[in-house]
Design a protein around this motif. Sequence first.
Motif, mmCIF file in Angstrom:
data_model
loop_
_atom_site.group_PDB
_atom_site.id
_atom_site.type_symbol
_atom_site.label_atom_id
_atom_site.label_comp_id
_atom_site.label_asym_id
_atom_site.label_seq_id
_atom_site.Cartn_x
_atom_site.Cartn_y
_atom_site.Cartn_z
ATOM 1 N N GLN A 161 -30.165 28.499 22.180
ATOM 2 C CA GLN A 161 -29.967 28.452 20.721
ATOM 3 C C GLN A 161 -29.533 27.052 20.284
ATOM 4 O OE1 GLN A 161 -27.062 31.649 20.774
ATOM 5 N NE2 GLN A 161 -28.405 32.961 19.562
ATOM 6 N N ILE A 162 -28.643 26.445 21.069
ATOM 7 C CA ILE A 162 -28.158 25.101 20.736
ATOM 8 C C ILE A 162 -29.317 24.103 20.770
ATOM 9 C CG2 ILE A 162 -26.644 23.211 21.474
ATOM 10 C CD1 ILE A 162 -24.728 25.353 22.588
ATOM 11 N N ALA A 163 -30.154 24.227 21.812
ATOM 12 C CA ALA A 163 -31.311 23.327 21.932
ATOM 13 C C ALA A 163 -32.223 23.465 20.718
ATOM 14 C CB ALA A 163 -32.083 23.647 23.216
ATOM 15 N N HIS A 164 -32.434 24.712 20.287
ATOM 16 C CA HIS A 164 -33.291 24.958 19.121
ATOM 17 C C HIS A 164 -32.670 24.356 17.851
ATOM 18 C CE1 HIS A 164 -36.109 26.966 16.450
ATOM 19 N NE2 HIS A 164 -35.075 27.437 15.758
ATOM 20 N N GLU A 165 -31.367 24.583 17.657
ATOM 21 C CA GLU A 165 -30.698 24.086 16.442
ATOM 22 C C GLU A 165 -30.661 22.561 16.380
ATOM 23 O OE1 GLU A 165 -27.194 25.765 14.791
ATOM 24 O OE2 GLU A 165 -27.423 27.664 15.856
ATOM 25 N N LEU A 166 -30.516 21.933 17.552
ATOM 26 C CA LEU A 166 -30.394 20.474 17.583
ATOM 27 C C LEU A 166 -31.735 19.768 17.832
ATOM 28 C CD1 LEU A 166 -27.024 20.026 19.558
ATOM 29 C CD2 LEU A 166 -27.391 20.147 17.088
ATOM 30 N N GLY A 167 -32.791 20.582 18.046
ATOM 31 C CA GLY A 167 -34.110 19.987 18.258
ATOM 32 C C GLY A 167 -34.205 19.208 19.552
ATOM 33 N N THR A 168 -33.593 19.769 20.617
ATOM 34 C CA THR A 168 -33.634 19.092 21.911
ATOM 35 C C THR A 168 -33.935 20.108 23.006
ATOM 36 O OG1 THR A 168 -32.410 17.584 23.354
ATOM 37 C CG2 THR A 168 -31.135 19.342 22.318
ATOM 38 N N VAL A 173 -29.038 19.854 26.601
ATOM 39 C CA VAL A 173 -27.856 20.586 26.147
ATOM 40 C C VAL A 173 -26.902 20.828 27.314
ATOM 41 C CG1 VAL A 173 -27.002 22.792 25.253
ATOM 42 C CG2 VAL A 173 -28.961 21.685 24.167
ATOM 43 N N LYS A 174 -27.455 21.203 28.471
ATOM 44 C CA LYS A 174 -26.617 21.437 29.660
ATOM 45 C C LYS A 174 -25.854 20.171 30.041
ATOM 46 C CE LYS A 174 -29.296 25.167 31.827
ATOM 47 N NZ LYS A 174 -30.206 25.509 32.942
ATOM 48 N N ALA A 175 -26.540 19.022 29.942
ATOM 49 C CA ALA A 175 -25.895 17.747 30.273
ATOM 50 C C ALA A 175 -24.755 17.450 29.292
ATOM 51 C CB ALA A 175 -26.923 16.628 30.245
ATOM 52 N N HIS A 176 -25.043 17.678 27.996
ATOM 53 C CA HIS A 176 -24.002 17.460 26.988
ATOM 54 C C HIS A 176 -22.840 18.431 27.196
ATOM 55 C CE1 HIS A 176 -26.029 14.425 24.766
ATOM 56 N NE2 HIS A 176 -27.000 15.206 24.310
ATOM 57 N N ARG A 177 -23.170 19.667 27.501
ATOM 58 C CA ARG A 177 -22.154 20.699 27.709
ATOM 59 C C ARG A 177 -21.230 20.301 28.868
ATOM 60 N NH1 ARG A 177 -23.234 26.863 26.733
ATOM 61 N NH2 ARG A 177 -21.264 27.782 27.397
ATOM 62 N N HIS A 178 -21.832 19.785 29.938
ATOM 63 C CA HIS A 178 -21.052 19.339 31.087
ATOM 64 C C HIS A 178 -20.098 18.210 30.678
ATOM 65 C CE1 HIS A 178 -20.025 18.333 35.217
ATOM 66 N NE2 HIS A 178 -20.311 17.066 34.951
ATOM 67 N N GLN A 179 -20.588 17.284 29.868
ATOM 68 C CA GLN A 179 -19.762 16.170 29.406
ATOM 69 C C GLN A 179 -18.615 16.656 28.520
ATOM 70 O OE1 GLN A 179 -20.523 13.638 31.615
ATOM 71 N NE2 GLN A 179 -19.946 12.388 29.852
ATOM 72 N N VAL A 180 -18.923 17.632 27.675
ATOM 73 C CA VAL A 180 -17.898 18.207 26.797
ATOM 74 C C VAL A 180 -16.772 18.813 27.641
ATOM 75 C CG1 VAL A 180 -17.388 20.081 25.170
ATOM 76 C CG2 VAL A 180 -19.399 18.634 24.814
ATOM 77 N N MET A 181 -17.137 19.603 28.650
ATOM 78 C CA MET A 181 -16.128 20.246 29.497
ATOM 79 C C MET A 181 -15.294 19.200 30.238
ATOM 80 S SD MET A 181 -16.750 23.545 29.048
ATOM 81 C CE MET A 181 -16.477 24.706 30.384
ATOM 82 N N GLU A 182 -15.968 18.151 30.714
ATOM 83 C CA GLU A 182 -15.269 17.076 31.434
ATOM 84 C C GLU A 182 -14.275 16.362 30.521
ATOM 85 O OE1 GLU A 182 -15.915 15.213 34.696
ATOM 86 O OE2 GLU A 182 -16.335 17.300 35.243
ATOM 87 N N LYS A 183 -14.762 15.953 29.352
ATOM 88 C CA LYS A 183 -13.919 15.176 28.443
ATOM 89 C C LYS A 183 -12.769 16.000 27.858
ATOM 90 C CE LYS A 183 -17.349 11.702 27.039
ATOM 91 N NZ LYS A 183 -18.083 11.111 25.886
ATOM 92 N N MET A 184 -13.022 17.278 27.625
ATOM 93 C CA MET A 184 -11.958 18.141 27.088
ATOM 94 C C MET A 184 -11.031 18.636 28.194
ATOM 95 S SD MET A 184 -12.399 17.993 23.883
ATOM 96 C CE MET A 184 -11.133 19.162 23.406
ATOM 97 N N GLN A 185 -11.393 18.335 29.445
ATOM 98 C CA GLN A 185 -10.587 18.705 30.616
ATOM 99 C C GLN A 185 -10.335 20.212 30.710
ATOM 100 O OE1 GLN A 185 -7.121 16.183 31.132
ATOM 101 N NE2 GLN A 185 -8.270 14.321 30.644
ATOM 102 N N VAL A 186 -11.438 20.961 30.565
ATOM 103 C CA VAL A 186 -11.353 22.421 30.693
ATOM 104 C C VAL A 186 -12.361 22.885 31.750
ATOM 105 C CG1 VAL A 186 -10.604 22.753 28.322
ATOM 106 C CG2 VAL A 186 -13.041 22.819 28.841
ATOM 107 N N HIS A 187 -12.173 24.126 32.195
ATOM 108 C CA HIS A 187 -13.037 24.666 33.246
ATOM 109 C C HIS A 187 -13.803 25.900 32.796
ATOM 110 C CE1 HIS A 187 -11.023 21.907 35.971
ATOM 111 N NE2 HIS A 187 -9.862 22.371 35.539
ATOM 112 N N SER A 188 -13.551 26.346 31.578
ATOM 113 C CA SER A 188 -14.236 27.558 31.126
ATOM 114 C C SER A 188 -14.482 27.532 29.620
ATOM 115 C CB SER A 188 -13.398 28.800 31.463
ATOM 116 O OG SER A 188 -12.226 28.836 30.653
ATOM 117 N N LEU A 189 -15.423 28.356 29.205
ATOM 118 C CA LEU A 189 -15.724 28.507 27.783
ATOM 119 C C LEU A 189 -14.508 29.052 27.034
ATOM 120 C CD1 LEU A 189 -17.615 28.641 25.321
ATOM 121 C CD2 LEU A 189 -18.434 30.854 26.157
#
Length: 207
Positions: A161-168, A173-189
Amino acid sequence: MPGLVHVVDDDDSFRTAIARRLKLAGYDVATYASAQDLLDAAPDDAQPGCILLDVWIPGLSGPDLQTRLVASGSTLPIIFLTGHADTPTTVQAIKAGAEDFLTKPVSSEQLIAAIERALVRQRAAQAHRGRLETFRIHLATLTHRERQVFDLIVRGRINKQIAHELGTTERTVKAHRHQVMEKMQVHSLAELVSIAERLGMLDTSDD
């Protein structure tokens, strides 16, 4: 638990007696004859401490001082001390965030117990604010696209859904999601959603 107790009371002998009792218990003490004196001193609320405040004092009353301090952003816990408590005043003070409402004469045990509770609450509030500030700092490190992905993740969107909304692509999206988790220093949704809730980024209108 050491701390600085600010005593606001227009009775000289009471201030002296209370200061003596508190110093014997290990506290630092600052005394003020009026509410304006305390405002002029602009006490630092970053250090452990609280305010012991008489209700009826000449000039600015105790509840008026409480209102001023709250409006100024002060987080020093307030314990009211009064010789003549009335229910409406007590209710008003507690609703406005007062830590406790004690009636004179107050025993040393009762007074120290109230101060200890106030300092524990202050420490917890400061720790909470510290965590929120850390979350904000982490959030600020996200790129524009990572922030978009963050906003959609915490609202329950899946990668497709994210890929569709952002046109990518989902891979991106998985790569961005991984970066988000890393930068926010979390391990789960769940942790990510919790952060968004604490920062007030989710409201009831979000789907």
